[in-house]
Design a protein around this motif. Sequence first.
Motif, mmCIF file in Angstrom:
data_model
loop_
_atom_site.group_PDB
_atom_site.id
_atom_site.type_symbol
_atom_site.label_atom_id
_atom_site.label_comp_id
_atom_site.label_asym_id
_atom_site.label_seq_id
_atom_site.Cartn_x
_atom_site.Cartn_y
_atom_site.Cartn_z
ATOM 1 N N ASP A 24 -0.596 6.200 5.093
ATOM 2 C CA ASP A 24 -0.730 4.857 4.522
ATOM 3 C C ASP A 24 -2.062 4.206 4.912
ATOM 4 O O ASP A 24 -2.744 3.603 4.081
ATOM 5 C CB ASP A 24 0.433 3.964 4.972
ATOM 6 N N GLU A 25 -2.435 4.332 6.179
ATOM 7 C CA GLU A 25 -3.669 3.698 6.646
ATOM 8 C C GLU A 25 -4.898 4.314 5.975
ATOM 9 O O GLU A 25 -5.812 3.611 5.553
ATOM 10 C CB GLU A 25 -3.778 3.818 8.157
ATOM 11 N N ARG A 31 -8.895 3.370 -0.662
ATOM 12 C CA ARG A 31 -8.667 2.557 -1.859
ATOM 13 C C ARG A 31 -9.470 1.266 -1.810
ATOM 14 O O ARG A 31 -10.153 0.907 -2.776
ATOM 15 C CB ARG A 31 -7.170 2.261 -1.998
ATOM 16 N N THR A 32 -9.427 0.539 -0.688
ATOM 17 C CA THR A 32 -10.034 -0.791 -0.643
ATOM 18 C C THR A 32 -11.508 -0.775 -0.241
ATOM 19 O O THR A 32 -12.286 -1.631 -0.675
ATOM 20 C CB THR A 32 -9.262 -1.701 0.333
ATOM 21 N N VAL A 33 -11.911 0.175 0.583
ATOM 22 C CA VAL A 33 -13.290 0.205 1.065
ATOM 23 C C VAL A 33 -14.160 1.103 0.190
ATOM 24 O O VAL A 33 -15.222 0.690 -0.290
ATOM 25 C CB VAL A 33 -13.357 0.660 2.534
ATOM 26 N N VAL A 34 -13.722 2.326 -0.045
ATOM 27 C CA VAL A 34 -14.495 3.239 -0.884
ATOM 28 C C VAL A 34 -14.310 2.899 -2.362
ATOM 29 O O VAL A 34 -15.211 3.110 -3.168
ATOM 30 C CB VAL A 34 -14.127 4.705 -0.587
ATOM 31 N N GLY A 35 -13.147 2.363 -2.711
ATOM 32 C CA GLY A 35 -12.917 1.926 -4.082
ATOM 33 C C GLY A 35 -12.227 2.946 -4.971
ATOM 34 O O GLY A 35 -12.267 2.836 -6.204
ATOM 35 N N LEU A 36 -11.570 3.939 -4.365
ATOM 36 C CA LEU A 36 -10.851 4.937 -5.151
ATOM 37 C C LEU A 36 -9.485 4.409 -5.579
ATOM 38 O O LEU A 36 -8.951 3.473 -4.978
ATOM 39 C CB LEU A 36 -10.669 6.218 -4.337
ATOM 40 N N SER A 37 -8.919 5.035 -6.596
ATOM 41 C CA SER A 37 -7.581 4.679 -7.072
ATOM 42 C C SER A 37 -6.585 5.768 -6.691
ATOM 43 O O SER A 37 -6.943 6.955 -6.656
ATOM 44 C CB SER A 37 -7.582 4.522 -8.600
ATOM 45 N N VAL A 38 -5.355 5.376 -6.418
ATOM 46 C CA VAL A 38 -4.299 6.355 -6.147
ATOM 47 C C VAL A 38 -3.878 6.972 -7.471
ATOM 48 O O VAL A 38 -3.444 6.280 -8.389
ATOM 49 C CB VAL A 38 -3.103 5.703 -5.445
ATOM 50 N N LEU A 39 -4.008 8.289 -7.579
ATOM 51 C CA LEU A 39 -3.671 8.987 -8.817
ATOM 52 C C LEU A 39 -2.291 9.631 -8.762
ATOM 53 O O LEU A 39 -1.622 9.748 -9.776
ATOM 54 C CB LEU A 39 -4.727 10.055 -9.112
ATOM 55 N N ARG A 41 1.137 10.486 -5.737
ATOM 56 C CA ARG A 41 1.624 10.331 -4.362
ATOM 57 C C ARG A 41 2.962 11.010 -4.197
ATOM 58 O O ARG A 41 3.846 10.903 -5.044
ATOM 59 C CB ARG A 41 1.727 8.852 -4.001
ATOM 60 N N SER A 42 3.097 11.736 -3.108
ATOM 61 C CA SER A 42 4.385 12.288 -2.697
ATOM 62 C C SER A 42 4.627 11.834 -1.271
ATOM 63 O O SER A 42 3.863 11.036 -0.717
ATOM 64 C CB SER A 42 4.366 13.816 -2.790
ATOM 65 N N GLU A 43 5.677 12.332 -0.657
ATOM 66 C CA GLU A 43 6.018 11.877 0.694
ATOM 67 C C GLU A 43 4.909 12.180 1.692
ATOM 68 O O GLU A 43 4.628 11.378 2.585
ATOM 69 C CB GLU A 43 7.314 12.549 1.153
ATOM 70 N N ARG A 44 4.227 13.310 1.514
ATOM 71 C CA ARG A 44 3.241 13.747 2.505
ATOM 72 C C ARG A 44 1.822 13.927 1.938
ATOM 73 O O ARG A 44 0.952 14.394 2.657
ATOM 74 C CB ARG A 44 3.699 15.076 3.123
ATOM 75 N N THR A 115 -17.195 5.163 8.857
ATOM 76 C CA THR A 115 -16.220 6.116 9.381
ATOM 77 C C THR A 115 -14.832 5.626 9.057
ATOM 78 O O THR A 115 -14.533 4.436 9.207
ATOM 79 C CB THR A 115 -16.374 6.268 10.913
ATOM 80 N N ASP A 116 -13.963 6.540 8.604
ATOM 81 C CA ASP A 116 -12.605 6.113 8.277
ATOM 82 C C ASP A 116 -11.791 5.918 9.564
ATOM 83 O O ASP A 116 -12.264 6.223 10.675
ATOM 84 C CB ASP A 116 -11.953 7.073 7.272
ATOM 85 N N PRO A 117 -10.565 5.378 9.473
ATOM 86 C CA PRO A 117 -9.799 5.051 10.687
ATOM 87 C C PRO A 117 -9.451 6.243 11.571
ATOM 88 O O PRO A 117 -9.053 6.048 12.730
ATOM 89 C CB PRO A 117 -8.527 4.394 10.119
ATOM 90 N N GLU A 118 -9.589 7.461 11.081
ATOM 91 C CA GLU A 118 -9.288 8.626 11.903
ATOM 92 C C GLU A 118 -10.540 9.408 12.280
ATOM 93 O O GLU A 118 -10.464 10.563 12.709
ATOM 94 C CB GLU A 118 -8.252 9.510 11.196
ATOM 95 N N GLY A 119 -11.693 8.766 12.136
ATOM 96 C CA GLY A 119 -12.927 9.359 12.628
ATOM 97 C C GLY A 119 -13.655 10.267 11.663
ATOM 98 O O GLY A 119 -14.625 10.933 12.055
#
Length: 279
Positions: A24-25, A31-39, A41-44, A115-119
């Motif tokens: 989720d993070e 989505r919000t910083v780079v500006g991509l759209s979710v195309l 989604r599954s559980e994982r 850098t994204d939240p996971e480095g």
Amino acid sequence: MPQTPPIPDTARIGRVALRVADLDELTDFYRTVVGLSVLSRSEREVALGVDGTPLLVLQEDTEATPRGSAQAGLFHTAFLVPSRAALGAALERVRVAGELEGASDHDVSEALYLTDPEGNGVEIYADKPREVWPRADDGSIRMRTLPLDLDTIAAASDGAADAPADTTIGHVHLETTDLGAARSFYADMLGLRVQMAGQGALFTSIGDYHHHVGVNAWNGRSEPAGGQGLEWFEFVVPDSETFASSKNRFREADIAVTDTSEGIAFTDPDEIGIRLRSE
């Protein structure tokens, strides 16, 4: 190496897949910083992109350990936007999120770094016109790292909240344990053209682009890739006939491949995953 290389001049960079701890993070960041759209989604797994074209795949693995400081892997994923106006809009989003870490003029392009939240490193960049790219006598590209005038970039912004439809993965930049082995693999075996080499880095391209795969040894990595971070990136060829020819040339070059549902998979000397498929 066969006379015709496994990666032809008609190929391009396709998707990048990241193994992540918090789906989720990371989805929210891209989505919000780079500006991509979710195309999809599954559980994982989440696929993000622009205008229905996937660029980034996030695969959640809560049991994967963080990438170690000695492990090879991703330096950054570079998102290529089509204009300075789009780069200005990206700068606005990055500044709102407080994520801007650097910005450079490379003679061939203008780039923002974060850098994204996971480095995982991220570059958002726009190319300058090809006719102004500095070239050596042999036609290879010359690039420098110069300060970027952020005020000029900001002034050009079109204010878009999303990355434009023709955004692509312009290149991937990797961290290697052995620059010589990386050169042997990407240039000598796969057939990418060396555009620049020196100062602990190598920049290779498909055709005459400034670079599609960059590799560096700046941080003294000494162990194969693993843990969270880059899962794979891919080359895409234009049709099934080209794919079949490329697959055969992998065999001729003695590069071990495995079949996937979309094409083939293989690894570089640092155990970084790479895929090949057709459009």
